[in-house]
Motif scaffolding. Structure first.
Motif, mmCIF file in Angstrom:
data_model
loop_
_atom_site.group_PDB
_atom_site.id
_atom_site.type_symbol
_atom_site.label_atom_id
_atom_site.label_comp_id
_atom_site.label_asym_id
_atom_site.label_seq_id
_atom_site.Cartn_x
_atom_site.Cartn_y
_atom_site.Cartn_z
ATOM 1 N N THR A 138 14.923 -16.590 1.020
ATOM 2 C CA THR A 138 14.461 -16.144 2.330
ATOM 3 C C THR A 138 12.992 -15.737 2.267
ATOM 4 O O THR A 138 12.196 -16.115 3.136
ATOM 5 C CB THR A 138 15.325 -14.977 2.815
ATOM 6 N N LEU A 170 22.350 -25.892 -2.557
ATOM 7 C CA LEU A 170 21.976 -24.643 -1.897
ATOM 8 C C LEU A 170 22.434 -24.621 -0.443
ATOM 9 O O LEU A 170 22.138 -25.526 0.333
ATOM 10 C CB LEU A 170 20.461 -24.439 -1.941
ATOM 11 N N TYR A 191 22.218 -12.206 1.560
ATOM 12 C CA TYR A 191 23.201 -12.252 0.472
ATOM 13 C C TYR A 191 24.247 -13.359 0.572
ATOM 14 O O TYR A 191 25.210 -13.355 -0.195
ATOM 15 C CB TYR A 191 23.934 -10.908 0.373
ATOM 16 N N SER A 192 24.109 -14.332 1.454
ATOM 17 C CA SER A 192 25.205 -15.281 1.681
ATOM 18 C C SER A 192 25.035 -16.632 0.986
ATOM 19 O O SER A 192 25.856 -17.524 1.188
ATOM 20 C CB SER A 192 25.386 -15.516 3.182
ATOM 21 N N GLY A 193 23.996 -16.805 0.172
ATOM 22 C CA GLY A 193 23.722 -18.111 -0.407
ATOM 23 C C GLY A 193 24.708 -18.537 -1.482
ATOM 24 O O GLY A 193 25.347 -17.707 -2.138
ATOM 25 N N TYR A 194 24.807 -19.847 -1.651
ATOM 26 C CA TYR A 194 25.571 -20.471 -2.735
ATOM 27 C C TYR A 194 24.694 -21.548 -3.373
ATOM 28 O O TYR A 194 23.922 -22.221 -2.679
ATOM 29 C CB TYR A 194 26.851 -21.130 -2.215
ATOM 30 N N VAL A 213 22.787 -21.519 2.788
ATOM 31 C CA VAL A 213 22.668 -20.135 3.279
ATOM 32 C C VAL A 213 23.195 -20.156 4.705
ATOM 33 O O VAL A 213 22.466 -20.437 5.649
ATOM 34 C CB VAL A 213 21.211 -19.632 3.231
ATOM 35 N N PRO A 266 20.926 -13.943 5.526
ATOM 36 C CA PRO A 266 19.832 -14.390 4.664
ATOM 37 C C PRO A 266 19.529 -13.410 3.545
ATOM 38 O O PRO A 266 18.662 -13.669 2.711
ATOM 39 C CB PRO A 266 18.653 -14.507 5.626
ATOM 40 N N THR A 311 19.893 -14.655 -2.960
ATOM 41 C CA THR A 311 19.542 -15.315 -1.701
ATOM 42 C C THR A 311 18.216 -14.803 -1.154
ATOM 43 O O THR A 311 17.455 -15.557 -0.523
ATOM 44 C CB THR A 311 20.654 -15.079 -0.661
ATOM 45 N N LYS A 312 17.917 -13.535 -1.371
ATOM 46 C CA LYS A 312 16.681 -12.940 -0.843
ATOM 47 C C LYS A 312 15.437 -13.667 -1.337
ATOM 48 O O LYS A 312 14.423 -13.723 -0.624
ATOM 49 C CB LYS A 312 16.602 -11.464 -1.222
ATOM 50 N N LEU A 359 25.463 -16.567 -4.692
ATOM 51 C CA LEU A 359 24.212 -15.993 -5.185
ATOM 52 C C LEU A 359 24.090 -14.508 -4.872
ATOM 53 O O LEU A 359 23.311 -13.809 -5.525
ATOM 54 C CB LEU A 359 23.016 -16.712 -4.551
#
Length: 268
Positions: free
Chosen positions: A43, A133, A141-144, A135, A139, A39-40, A35
């Motif tokens: 968060t 989802l 920029y690391s989400g998928y 993370v 928090p 991701t933001k 993502l």
């Protein structure tokens, strides 16, 4: 249904829909992609849930002089992009900052007593049934996730169930409305409106959203070549995930692609 006018030169997944029941899909909606900065949105929404539960407030002071949680989540803290250094007085410039979102996440962890990735999982992923989802790192920029789960989240951003409609409206209104700033990849905007976590289109021209979408449109895109946007006035929303990192194709074509998506749905 697939957009007919614009060829995407790489593997991608698109979902779009509106409140009138029209929808559009292209690609494998259950293929997981990074993502990046989308991701933001998760968060920030987890922060709104903490606020709704009385665990923290937007006015909560951060460990930087004059900076609040509101400043951090709306990129108004003056913090640098990649390091926790205040480079401008708070509330004077919209400086897009991964470090600021990470600092906000630290405040949430202290307020909730829960690691931020787990907090997002408990408060958003589990209640909404977002099975893909994760993370697990930053928090910011690391989400998928896959497109199907992103669309479930976009629906939550259209008709909230985890927070009140009033709180969502506050979050997706412009905070520190006078601030100028840069949208990475698209340049300087005067002003550069932003909400809590979400960029707001406002009067921006040469933007990544569709020209015909309203100024109330909000969302985010990521350097992985991802986006999520919601137009609360028209009741339209779309998500995009792809294998190609953000670059010239995205910058030059996302606006036209989003316009075609809208035309396709409006013609159904």
């Amino acid at each position: 249904m697939t957009p007919q006018l614009l060829s995407i030169p790489f593997h991608a997944s698109i979902l779009a829909e509106n409140d009138a029941g029209a929808s559009l899909a292209s690609g494998d909606a259950r293929e997981v992609f990074p993502l990046a900065s989308v991701t933001k949105l998760f968060t920030a929404y987890s922060a709104l849930i903490a606020i709704s539960r009385g665990l923290v407030t937007l006015s909560a002071p951060a460990p930087y002089p004059g900076v609040t949680l509101e400043h951090l989540l709306s990129h108004a803290s003056g913090m640098a992009m990649g390091e926790r250094a205040i480079t401008r007085p708070p509330g004077t410039r919209r400086i897009y900052s991964n470090a600021g979102i990470e600092a906000a996440a630290d405040m949430l962890e202290e307020a909730t007593g829960t690691e931020i990735g787990r907090w997002i999982e408990e408060t958003i992923a589990e209640p909404l049934g977002l099975t893909s989802l994760t993370v697990e790192g930053s928090p910011a920029y690391s989400g998928y996730a896959h497109a199907e789960d992103l669309m479930l989240f976009a629906r939550e951003l259209s008709r909230p169930t985890l927070i009140s409609a009033e709180l969502l409206d506050l979050a997706t209104s412009v905070h520190f409305s006078h601030l100028d700033g840069i949208v990475p990849g698209y340049g300087n905007f005067r002003p550069c409106p932003w909400g809590i976590g979400a960029e707001i289109k406002g009067e921006k021209q040469a933007h990544w959203t569709a020209p015909s979408s309203s100024g109330k449109t909000f969302g985010h895109f990521g350097q992985s070549g991802s986006f999520l946007w919601v137009d609360p006035l028209s009741g339209e929303r779309a998500v995009f995930l792809g294998e190609e990192p953000f670059g010239p194709w995205h910058r030059d074509n996302w606006s036209a692609l989003n316009e075609e998506i809208l035309h396709a749905m409006r013609g159904q």
